[in-house]
Design an enzyme around this catalytic site. Structure first.
Site, PDB file in Angstrom:
ATOM      1  N   LYS A  82       0.833  -1.207   0.000  1.00 32.01           N
ATOM      2  CA  LYS A  82       0.000   0.000   0.000  1.00 32.01           C
ATOM      3  C   LYS A  82       0.872   1.265   0.000  1.00 32.01           C
ATOM      4  CE  LYS A  82      -3.918  -2.298   1.092  1.00 32.01           C
ATOM      5  NZ  LYS A  82      -3.449  -3.536   0.453  1.00 32.01           N
ATOM      6  N   SER A  83       2.186   1.099   0.081  1.00 34.46           N
ATOM      7  CA  SER A  83       3.063   2.262   0.240  1.00 34.46           C
ATOM      8  C   SER A  83       2.938   3.293  -0.890  1.00 34.46           C
ATOM      9  CB  SER A  83       4.523   1.815   0.393  1.00 34.46           C
ATOM     10  OG  SER A  83       4.657   1.127   1.619  1.00 34.46           O
ATOM     11  N   ASP A  89       9.409   1.681  11.955  1.00 32.11           N
ATOM     12  CA  ASP A  89       8.283   0.823  12.359  1.00 32.11           C
ATOM     13  C   ASP A  89       7.845   1.095  13.804  1.00 32.11           C
ATOM     14  OD1 ASP A  89       7.847  -0.540   9.984  1.00 32.11           O
ATOM     15  OD2 ASP A  89       9.230  -2.157  10.472  1.00 32.11           O
ATOM     16  N   ASN A 110       7.145 -15.806  22.966  1.00 32.00           N
ATOM     17  CA  ASN A 110       7.323 -16.310  21.599  1.00 32.00           C
ATOM     18  C   ASN A 110       7.400 -17.827  21.598  1.00 32.00           C
ATOM     19  OD1 ASN A 110       7.631 -15.745  18.808  1.00 32.00           O
ATOM     20  ND2 ASN A 110       9.798 -16.285  18.934  1.00 32.00           N
ATOM     21  N   LYS A 161      14.709  -6.336   5.139  1.00 36.32           N
ATOM     22  CA  LYS A 161      15.052  -5.313   6.139  1.00 36.32           C
ATOM     23  C   LYS A 161      16.445  -5.520   6.763  1.00 36.32           C
ATOM     24  CE  LYS A 161      10.297  -4.117   7.313  1.00 36.32           C
ATOM     25  NZ  LYS A 161       9.278  -3.978   8.348  1.00 36.32           N
TER      26      LYS A 161
HETATM   27  P1  NDP Z   1       8.765 -12.544  11.079  1.00 38.50           P
HETATM   28  O1  NDP Z   1       8.645 -13.661  10.082  1.00 38.50           O
HETATM   29  O2  NDP Z   1      10.080 -11.892  11.277  1.00 38.50           O
HETATM   30  O3  NDP Z   1       8.307 -13.102  12.537  1.00 38.50           O
HETATM   31  C1  NDP Z   1       7.160 -13.876  12.656  1.00 38.50           C
HETATM   32  C2  NDP Z   1       6.832 -14.118  14.140  1.00 38.50           C
HETATM   33  O4  NDP Z   1       5.572 -14.790  14.202  1.00 38.50           O
HETATM   34  C3  NDP Z   1       7.834 -14.999  14.863  1.00 38.50           C
HETATM   35  O5  NDP Z   1       7.928 -14.579  16.205  1.00 38.50           O
HETATM   36  C4  NDP Z   1       7.161 -16.386  14.787  1.00 38.50           C
HETATM   37  O6  NDP Z   1       7.517 -17.228  15.848  1.00 38.50           O
HETATM   38  C5  NDP Z   1       5.718 -16.004  14.924  1.00 38.50           C
HETATM   39  N1  NDP Z   1       4.777 -16.960  14.354  1.00 38.50           N
HETATM   40  C6  NDP Z   1       4.548 -17.214  13.041  1.00 38.50           C
HETATM   41  N2  NDP Z   1       3.569 -18.129  12.897  1.00 38.50           N
HETATM   42  C7  NDP Z   1       3.163 -18.460  14.163  1.00 38.50           C
HETATM   43  C8  NDP Z   1       2.185 -19.361  14.675  1.00 38.50           C
HETATM   44  N3  NDP Z   1       1.420 -20.079  13.869  1.00 38.50           N
HETATM   45  N4  NDP Z   1       2.038 -19.423  16.018  1.00 38.50           N
HETATM   46  C9  NDP Z   1       2.815 -18.692  16.848  1.00 38.50           C
HETATM   47  N5  NDP Z   1       3.764 -17.826  16.416  1.00 38.50           N
HETATM   48  C10 NDP Z   1       3.937 -17.726  15.080  1.00 38.50           C
HETATM   49  O7  NDP Z   1       7.638 -11.500  10.687  1.00 38.50           O
HETATM   50  P2  NDP Z   1       7.604  -9.914  10.961  1.00 38.50           P
HETATM   51  O8  NDP Z   1       8.112  -9.695  12.337  1.00 38.50           O
HETATM   52  O9  NDP Z   1       8.261  -9.220   9.847  1.00 38.50           O
HETATM   53  O10 NDP Z   1       6.042  -9.595  10.868  1.00 38.50           O
HETATM   54  C11 NDP Z   1       5.132  -9.976  11.881  1.00 38.50           C
HETATM   55  C12 NDP Z   1       3.747  -9.408  11.587  1.00 38.50           C
HETATM   56  O11 NDP Z   1       3.784  -7.990  11.693  1.00 38.50           O
HETATM   57  C13 NDP Z   1       3.213  -9.723  10.196  1.00 38.50           C
HETATM   58  O12 NDP Z   1       1.831 -10.041  10.318  1.00 38.50           O
HETATM   59  C14 NDP Z   1       3.396  -8.429   9.439  1.00 38.50           C
HETATM   60  O13 NDP Z   1       2.434  -8.291   8.413  1.00 38.50           O
HETATM   61  C15 NDP Z   1       3.183  -7.412  10.549  1.00 38.50           C
HETATM   62  N6  NDP Z   1       3.821  -6.088  10.297  1.00 38.50           N
HETATM   63  C16 NDP Z   1       3.023  -4.983  10.253  1.00 38.50           C
HETATM   64  C17 NDP Z   1       3.571  -3.741  10.053  1.00 38.50           C
HETATM   65  C18 NDP Z   1       2.671  -2.544   9.997  1.00 38.50           C
HETATM   66  O14 NDP Z   1       3.149  -1.466   9.599  1.00 38.50           O
HETATM   67  N7  NDP Z   1       1.419  -2.643  10.403  1.00 38.50           N
HETATM   68  C19 NDP Z   1       5.025  -3.540   9.880  1.00 38.50           C
HETATM   69  C20 NDP Z   1       5.776  -4.764   9.972  1.00 38.50           C
HETATM   70  C21 NDP Z   1       5.178  -5.997  10.173  1.00 38.50           C
HETATM   71  P3  NDP Z   1       8.923 -18.057  15.851  1.00 38.50           P
HETATM   72  O15 NDP Z   1       9.967 -17.042  16.198  1.00 38.50           O
HETATM   73  O16 NDP Z   1       8.741 -19.083  16.890  1.00 38.50           O
HETATM   74  O17 NDP Z   1       9.068 -18.621  14.464  1.00 38.50           O
END
Ligand code: NDP
Length: 272
Positions: free
Chosen positions: A15-16, A102, A150, A65
């Site tokens: 959407k940017s 962020d 986590n 990133k």
């Molecule tokens: P990452 O892939 O870096 O991290 C994902 C995280 O989610 C990890 O902690 C992972 O756990 C956990 N996870 C994934 N699936 C599951 C599950 N089924 N059950 C439990 N934990 C789970 O993603 P990001 O940090 O980049 O993004 C995270 C969210 O934030 C996304 O939904 C993204 O769209 C949103 N976001 C929104 C932004 C905004 O501006 N609104 C900006 C940036 C991100 P583990 O470490 O154990 O694998």
């Protein structure tokens, strides 16, 4: 005209361009803003090429990133603390500055919604890239406590270690105890309609729940929060617009009004 873009893979959903287009229109800034799909192995070359052709700045999204963090010649304190960069800026001498907007975007959205952070007990779910970016700016708001839960506990512990003065607690989901004033879902579990295994009793009517993810419908996490009786609930659309506003300010020196842009985007998402 000054050129900007967002780089990621995939990028079609971004959407940017709409957000920055609305900012430019609102502030009377003459610029172009495109989407740049980059192959996983060619980030450095593509970004160097963009800047060599006169590009002024880039937003960076998944999965680049950390690569943008390594690419930048200089880093802001918040980018260094996050270990990730979502905004690149060409400086007058031609070097590239990396920042991470962020976390300030999230805090700006929480405060704009009237959610106080000082003295509050905050729980963050997840320990991925987005959580790394939000911890520092949340700590700057002086919460009473901050706990990161986590699935992979070591990742939460590594983030806590990166902020030694923050006294961050680390927990498995099922070991969480007590209730929290604010629960932030920074996992990507909602993407698959899933929810971490949260125990009962960690939220109540006085709590607030925020999902970094956003969409036309409330996320799985926000449904859970509603079931717990949580009064204040929000998705991450405001954060998306606020982090973009901070990047726009870094590039152009002008701070756009975010509320009308959030409202416009909300309409567009609902109509899609
Ligand atoms: P990452 O892939 O870096 O991290 C994902 C995280 O989610 C990890 O902690 C992972 O756990 C956990 N996870 C994934 N699936 C599951 C599950 N089924 N059950 C439990 N934990 C789970 O993603 P990001 O940090 O980049 O993004 C995270 C969210 O934030 C996304 O939904 C993204 O769209 C949103 N976001 C929104 C932004 C905004 O501006 N609104 C900006 C940036 C991100 P583990 O470490 O154990 O694998």
């Amino acid at each position: 005209m000054d050129r900007y873009a967002v780089v990621g893979n995939p990028i079609a959903h971004s959407k940017s361009p709409v957000i920055h287009g609305l900012f430019a229109e609102q502030t009377g800034q003459a610029l172009t803003y495109d989407k740049m799909l980059v192959e996983l192995t060619s980030f450095d070359e593509e970004v160097a090429g963009f800047f060599a052709l006169g590009g002024k700045g880039l937003n960076v999204t998944v999965p680049f990133k950390e690569q943008a963090y390594r690419y930048a010649d200089e880093l802001s304190g918040r980018a260094r603390a996050a270990g990730a960069v979502n905004t690149l800026i060409v400086q007058t001498e031609g070097t590239v500055w990396g920042d991470n907007t962020d976390g300030v975007g999230l805090v700006a959205d929480l405060l704009a919604q009237g959610w106080a952070l000082a003295g509050k007990r905050i729980l963050i779910l997840g320990a991925g890239g987005a959580v790394r970016g939000i911890v520092g700016p949340l700590l700057e708001q002086n919460p009473q406590s901050l706990v990161i839960a986590n699935r992979t506990l070591e990742k939460a512990a590594a983030i806590a270690q990166a902020f030694p003065t923050g006294a961050i607690g680390v927990s498995a989901y099922t070991d969480l105890q007590g209730d929290f004033d604010l629960i932030i879902n920074g996992t990507s579990a909602s993407l698959g309609g899933e929810l971490p295994p949260l125990p009962g009793g960690i939220a109540n009517a006085n709590s607030a729940a925020y999902d970094l993810m956003y969409g036309a419908e409330p996320t799985t996490f926000l449904h859970w929060a509603e079931e717990q009786g949580v009064g204040q609930r929000s998705d991450g659309l405001g954060m998306l617009v606020e982090q973009a506003a901070e990047a726009f300010f870094l590039w152009r020196g002008v701070r756009p009004e975010t509320a009308p842009v959030i409202a416009r985007l909300r309409e567009m998402i609902a109509a899609a």
